[in-house]
Scaffold this active site. Sequence first.
Site, PDB file in Angstrom:
ATOM      1  N   LYS A  13      39.455  34.451  47.241  1.00 23.22           N
ATOM      2  CA  LYS A  13      40.176  32.534  47.955  1.00 23.22           C
ATOM      3  C   LYS A  13      41.365  33.304  46.990  1.00 23.22           C
ATOM      4  CE  LYS A  13      36.792  29.808  47.937  1.00 23.22           C
ATOM      5  NZ  LYS A  13      35.947  30.890  47.221  1.00 23.22           N
ATOM      6  N   ARG A  88      34.239  20.452  49.168  1.00 19.94           N
ATOM      7  CA  ARG A  88      32.828  20.763  48.980  1.00 19.94           C
ATOM      8  C   ARG A  88      31.818  20.960  50.115  1.00 19.94           C
ATOM      9  NH1 ARG A  88      33.438  25.005  44.157  1.00 19.94           N
ATOM     10  NH2 ARG A  88      34.702  24.419  42.764  1.00 19.94           N
ATOM     11  N   ARG A 127      34.107  41.400  38.149  1.00 17.92           N
ATOM     12  CA  ARG A 127      35.237  41.022  37.430  1.00 17.92           C
ATOM     13  C   ARG A 127      35.250  40.429  35.843  1.00 17.92           C
ATOM     14  NH1 ARG A 127      35.906  35.860  40.724  1.00 17.92           N
ATOM     15  NH2 ARG A 127      34.214  35.047  39.493  1.00 17.92           N
ATOM     16  N   ARG A 160      34.987  38.608  30.526  1.00 22.40           N
ATOM     17  CA  ARG A 160      34.169  38.532  30.892  1.00 22.40           C
ATOM     18  C   ARG A 160      33.952  36.857  31.206  1.00 22.40           C
ATOM     19  NH1 ARG A 160      32.603  42.723  34.536  1.00 22.40           N
ATOM     20  NH2 ARG A 160      33.018  44.701  32.989  1.00 22.40           N
ATOM     21  N   ARG A 172      24.206  30.427  42.509  1.00 24.00           N
ATOM     22  CA  ARG A 172      25.876  30.331  43.587  1.00 24.00           C
ATOM     23  C   ARG A 172      25.978  30.772  44.876  1.00 24.00           C
ATOM     24  NH1 ARG A 172      30.505  32.820  39.694  1.00 24.00           N
ATOM     25  NH2 ARG A 172      31.906  31.513  40.928  1.00 24.00           N
TER      26      ARG A 172
END
Length: 216
Positions: A13, A88, A127, A160, A172
């Site tokens: 996103k 959300r 990531r 990170r 999550r």
Amino acid sequence: MRLILLGPPGAGKGTQAQRIVEKHGIPQLSTGDMLRAAVAAETEVGKRAKAVMDAGNLVSDEIVNAIVSERIDQPDCANGFILDGFPRTLVQADATEAMLKAKGLDLSVVIELRVDDKELVRRVSGRYSCAQCGTVYHDTDKKPSQEGVCDKCGSTHFKRRPDDNAETMTKRLEVYYKETSPLIGYYHAKGKLKAVDGMADMDKVTSDIENILAAL
């Protein structure tokens, strides 16, 4: 053009929102950024938010909605905006609809990025970002052109997020499926939802999103 990018953490996103910002010149509205800005500017709702946070409590939906409402009234949102990280929940979605309606506005489209769980865990656990400018990279998918040097600012310092690991990501995702994924049905029922294959190459995802936006 008023849109929401919907999808689980790691779906891309942020990357796609930035590309929309660059092409269409509309702001990406992050609730976290808006909250910090309202507190720093000491607006009425910012003061309320600060009092709640100083007490160690979570900011209520009502306050977040007021901050979003305040931000949408600013001139740079006149031609549209991207809502990032909000709504959300179904309660927040209802509040957003009511808030926009009161301003005589409506959402143009809600774009869902569909990615399977295994791929999400792989993406997030690989990531990292530039510690100076925040540009995001990945161990295999998006390395800097020159190893150890940020393409954007030239910094050699990277970091990170401590929660970018498989275990935390699984938790999550549980929260996402419980609280946020019901929004898919919510916006589908309103005829606002468009889905994009988030498993595709980043440029293909961008192209698919642009096709949706061009048809509005």
